[in-house]
Design a protein around this motif. Sequence first.
Motif, PDB file in Angstrom:
ATOM      1  N   GLY A 129      -8.636  15.502  14.698  1.00 28.39           N
ATOM      2  CA  GLY A 129      -9.937  14.904  14.461  1.00 28.39           C
ATOM      3  C   GLY A 129     -10.187  14.469  13.025  1.00 28.39           C
ATOM      4  N   GLU A 130      -9.231  14.664  12.148  1.00 29.77           N
ATOM      5  CA  GLU A 130      -9.389  14.295  10.739  1.00 29.77           C
ATOM      6  C   GLU A 130      -8.745  12.930  10.492  1.00 29.77           C
ATOM      7  OE1 GLU A 130      -7.264  16.484   7.395  1.00 29.77           O
ATOM      8  OE2 GLU A 130      -9.202  17.520   7.466  1.00 29.77           O
ATOM      9  N   ASP A 131      -9.498  11.997   9.931  1.00 25.06           N
ATOM     10  CA  ASP A 131      -8.944  10.679   9.618  1.00 25.06           C
ATOM     11  C   ASP A 131      -8.179  10.748   8.314  1.00 25.06           C
ATOM     12  OD1 ASP A 131      -9.945   9.399  11.837  1.00 25.06           O
ATOM     13  OD2 ASP A 131     -11.797   8.788  10.825  1.00 25.06           O
ATOM     14  N   ARG A 132      -6.964  10.235   8.306  1.00 29.49           N
ATOM     15  CA  ARG A 132      -6.123  10.170   7.108  1.00 29.49           C
ATOM     16  C   ARG A 132      -5.552   8.774   7.000  1.00 29.49           C
ATOM     17  NH1 ARG A 132      -5.382  14.598   3.608  1.00 29.49           N
ATOM     18  NH2 ARG A 132      -6.079  16.437   4.714  1.00 29.49           N
ATOM     19  N   PHE A 133      -5.371   8.290   5.800  1.00 28.32           N
ATOM     20  CA  PHE A 133      -4.773   6.987   5.574  1.00 28.32           C
ATOM     21  C   PHE A 133      -3.466   7.182   4.814  1.00 28.32           C
ATOM     22  CE2 PHE A 133      -9.239   6.388   6.206  1.00 28.32           C
ATOM     23  CZ  PHE A 133      -9.267   5.348   7.118  1.00 28.32           C
ATOM     24  N   TRP A 134      -2.383   6.748   5.413  1.00 22.39           N
ATOM     25  CA  TRP A 134      -1.037   6.890   4.871  1.00 22.39           C
ATOM     26  C   TRP A 134      -0.862   5.974   3.671  1.00 22.39           C
ATOM     27  CZ3 TRP A 134       2.508  10.295   6.747  1.00 22.39           C
ATOM     28  CH2 TRP A 134       3.819  10.165   6.294  1.00 22.39           C
ATOM     29  N   CYS A 135      -0.327   6.475   2.578  1.00 23.97           N
ATOM     30  CA  CYS A 135      -0.073   5.668   1.388  1.00 23.97           C
ATOM     31  C   CYS A 135       1.139   4.785   1.636  1.00 23.97           C
ATOM     32  CB  CYS A 135       0.189   6.562   0.182  1.00 23.97           C
ATOM     33  SG  CYS A 135       0.735   5.653  -1.279  1.00 23.97           S
ATOM     34  N   THR A 136       0.957   3.465   1.524  1.00 28.93           N
ATOM     35  CA  THR A 136       2.089   2.549   1.695  1.00 28.93           C
ATOM     36  C   THR A 136       2.558   1.962   0.376  1.00 28.93           C
ATOM     37  OG1 THR A 136       0.595   0.693   2.131  1.00 28.93           O
ATOM     38  CG2 THR A 136       1.418   1.926   4.045  1.00 28.93           C
ATOM     39  N   CYS A 137       1.816   2.190  -0.710  1.00 28.89           N
ATOM     40  CA  CYS A 137       2.247   1.646  -2.009  1.00 28.89           C
ATOM     41  C   CYS A 137       3.111   2.642  -2.762  1.00 28.89           C
ATOM     42  CB  CYS A 137       1.045   1.235  -2.865  1.00 28.89           C
ATOM     43  SG  CYS A 137       0.115   2.601  -3.595  1.00 28.89           S
ATOM     44  N   GLY A 138       3.016   3.926  -2.439  1.00 27.16           N
ATOM     45  CA  GLY A 138       3.816   4.954  -3.096  1.00 27.16           C
ATOM     46  C   GLY A 138       3.208   5.488  -4.377  1.00 27.16           C
ATOM     47  N   ARG A 139       2.021   5.017  -4.784  1.00 23.45           N
ATOM     48  CA  ARG A 139       1.424   5.413  -6.059  1.00 23.45           C
ATOM     49  C   ARG A 139       0.458   6.586  -5.968  1.00 23.45           C
ATOM     50  NH1 ARG A 139       1.296   0.856  -9.876  1.00 23.45           N
ATOM     51  NH2 ARG A 139       2.826  -0.593  -9.097  1.00 23.45           N
ATOM     52  N   SER A 140       0.031   6.938  -4.767  1.00 26.44           N
ATOM     53  CA  SER A 140      -0.975   7.978  -4.598  1.00 26.44           C
ATOM     54  C   SER A 140      -0.522   9.304  -5.200  1.00 26.44           C
ATOM     55  CB  SER A 140      -1.270   8.183  -3.112  1.00 26.44           C
ATOM     56  OG  SER A 140      -2.155   9.260  -2.934  1.00 26.44           O
ATOM     57  N   LYS A 141      -1.452   9.983  -5.870  1.00 25.86           N
ATOM     58  CA  LYS A 141      -1.179  11.330  -6.393  1.00 25.86           C
ATOM     59  C   LYS A 141      -1.418  12.370  -5.301  1.00 25.86           C
ATOM     60  CE  LYS A 141      -0.584  10.029 -10.722  1.00 25.86           C
ATOM     61  NZ  LYS A 141       0.548   9.166 -10.809  1.00 25.86           N
ATOM     62  N   ASN A 142      -1.886  11.906  -4.141  1.00 28.34           N
ATOM     63  CA  ASN A 142      -2.194  12.774  -3.020  1.00 28.34           C
ATOM     64  C   ASN A 142      -1.227  12.493  -1.863  1.00 28.34           C
ATOM     65  OD1 ASN A 142      -3.679  14.703  -1.571  1.00 28.34           O
ATOM     66  ND2 ASN A 142      -4.998  13.135  -0.670  1.00 28.34           N
ATOM     67  N   GLN A 143       0.059  12.324  -2.162  1.00 31.59           N
ATOM     68  CA  GLN A 143       1.060  11.988  -1.157  1.00 31.59           C
ATOM     69  C   GLN A 143       1.057  12.979  -0.016  1.00 31.59           C
ATOM     70  OE1 GLN A 143       3.128   9.409  -0.719  1.00 31.59           O
ATOM     71  NE2 GLN A 143       2.373   8.406  -2.549  1.00 31.59           N
ATOM     72  N   PRO A 144       1.187  12.523   1.201  1.00 30.49           N
ATOM     73  CA  PRO A 144       1.486  11.170   1.644  1.00 30.49           C
ATOM     74  C   PRO A 144       0.239  10.333   1.898  1.00 30.49           C
ATOM     75  CG  PRO A 144       1.571  12.599   3.535  1.00 30.49           C
ATOM     76  CD  PRO A 144       1.248  13.468   2.333  1.00 30.49           C
ATOM     77  N   TRP A 145      -0.948  10.833   1.523  1.00 26.76           N
ATOM     78  CA  TRP A 145      -2.189  10.152   1.838  1.00 26.76           C
ATOM     79  C   TRP A 145      -2.617   9.204   0.727  1.00 26.76           C
ATOM     80  CZ3 TRP A 145      -1.520  11.217   6.439  1.00 26.76           C
ATOM     81  CH2 TRP A 145      -1.273  12.507   6.915  1.00 26.76           C
ATOM     82  N   CYS A 146      -3.338   8.167   1.106  1.00 27.47           N
ATOM     83  CA  CYS A 146      -3.839   7.162   0.165  1.00 27.47           C
ATOM     84  C   CYS A 146      -4.972   7.739  -0.682  1.00 27.47           C
ATOM     85  CB  CYS A 146      -4.343   5.940   0.945  1.00 27.47           C
ATOM     86  SG  CYS A 146      -5.080   4.679  -0.101  1.00 27.47           S
ATOM     87  N   ASP A 147      -4.943   7.460  -1.988  1.00 28.66           N
ATOM     88  CA  ASP A 147      -6.062   7.844  -2.863  1.00 28.66           C
ATOM     89  C   ASP A 147      -6.668   6.630  -3.577  1.00 28.66           C
ATOM     90  OD1 ASP A 147      -4.289   7.162  -4.865  1.00 28.66           O
ATOM     91  OD2 ASP A 147      -4.207   9.159  -5.760  1.00 28.66           O
ATOM     92  N   GLY A 148      -6.294   5.414  -3.117  1.00 26.44           N
ATOM     93  CA  GLY A 148      -6.850   4.194  -3.704  1.00 26.44           C
ATOM     94  C   GLY A 148      -6.069   3.669  -4.901  1.00 26.44           C
ATOM     95  N   SER A 149      -4.940   4.269  -5.234  1.00 25.24           N
ATOM     96  CA  SER A 149      -4.145   3.846  -6.396  1.00 25.24           C
ATOM     97  C   SER A 149      -3.606   2.429  -6.264  1.00 25.24           C
ATOM     98  CB  SER A 149      -2.966   4.792  -6.604  1.00 25.24           C
ATOM     99  OG  SER A 149      -3.414   6.088  -6.893  1.00 25.24           O
ATOM    100  N   HIS A 150      -3.651   1.871  -5.069  1.00 25.89           N
ATOM    101  CA  HIS A 150      -3.119   0.534  -4.822  1.00 25.89           C
ATOM    102  C   HIS A 150      -4.048  -0.571  -5.322  1.00 25.89           C
ATOM    103  CE1 HIS A 150      -5.765   1.536  -1.457  1.00 25.89           C
ATOM    104  NE2 HIS A 150      -6.056   0.243  -1.461  1.00 25.89           N
ATOM    105  N   LYS A 151      -5.239  -0.251  -5.736  1.00 24.51           N
ATOM    106  CA  LYS A 151      -6.193  -1.279  -6.175  1.00 24.51           C
ATOM    107  C   LYS A 151      -5.557  -2.157  -7.257  1.00 24.51           C
ATOM    108  CE  LYS A 151     -10.384   0.993  -4.842  1.00 24.51           C
ATOM    109  NZ  LYS A 151     -11.677   1.514  -5.243  1.00 24.51           N
ATOM    110  N   GLY A 152      -5.723  -3.458  -7.119  1.00 30.11           N
ATOM    111  CA  GLY A 152      -5.162  -4.406  -8.081  1.00 30.11           C
ATOM    112  C   GLY A 152      -3.727  -4.790  -7.766  1.00 30.11           C
ATOM    113  N   THR A 153      -3.180  -4.294  -6.652  1.00 25.77           N
ATOM    114  CA  THR A 153      -1.819  -4.649  -6.251  1.00 25.77           C
ATOM    115  C   THR A 153      -1.892  -5.436  -4.952  1.00 25.77           C
ATOM    116  OG1 THR A 153      -1.347  -2.708  -4.879  1.00 25.77           O
ATOM    117  CG2 THR A 153      -0.993  -2.476  -7.257  1.00 25.77           C
ATOM    118  N   GLU A 154      -0.747  -5.793  -4.400  1.00 22.30           N
ATOM    119  CA  GLU A 154      -0.706  -6.567  -3.161  1.00 22.30           C
ATOM    120  C   GLU A 154      -0.937  -5.707  -1.929  1.00 22.30           C
ATOM    121  OE1 GLU A 154       4.000  -6.868  -2.250  1.00 22.30           O
ATOM    122  OE2 GLU A 154       3.319  -7.844  -4.066  1.00 22.30           O
ATOM    123  N   PHE A 155      -1.141  -4.409  -2.065  1.00 24.14           N
ATOM    124  CA  PHE A 155      -1.332  -3.524  -0.914  1.00 24.14           C
ATOM    125  C   PHE A 155      -2.792  -3.430  -0.529  1.00 24.14           C
ATOM    126  CE2 PHE A 155       2.722  -2.387  -2.563  1.00 24.14           C
ATOM    127  CZ  PHE A 155       3.470  -2.201  -1.438  1.00 24.14           C
TER     128      PHE A 155
END
Length: 155
Positions: A129-155
């Motif tokens: 029941g918990e929503d998680r977003f997988w990091c696809t840019c590889g920059r997240s400090k909260n791997q494997p989940w997205c923390d928004g580090s992709h901002k300003g990139t093509e992701f």
Amino acid sequence: LSECLFFFVKTQSFYMADKLPVVAAKAPKEVKVQAGKEYYWCTCGLSKNQPWCDGSHHGTDFRPQKYAPTEDRTVALCQCKRTGNAPFCDGSHTKITDIEDVGGSGETAEAAKAVIAAKVPIAVDVKAGEDRFWCTCGRSKNQPWCDGSHKGTEF
């Protein structure tokens, strides 16, 4: 009830195909240096202590460059990481195009590509029941989940 999910990712290595560092800034930084002191100039562009290395290159192919001035003086050090006279600025930042500088972030287009986050398996506790977003840019400090580090990139 939770499940343990294991996945494998390879060693963090920025821009493996091109080996281009992040453009930390499109201008040199003037700093006062002291004779006899050793400094370590950031070559990866990831340091938060530009132009000096803070260890952010760990897991990449980049290594800091030692600089030991022979006299006290003020020097203009490269922050675009494209100089032909490292660690000194040679004006190379003037040749970086807006296309290379993704969204004005200071990062080149090559830097905006995905990075590989780690070379070890990561155990993840997944809760129902918990929503998680997988990091696809590889920059997240909260791997494997997205923390928004992709901002300003093509992701």
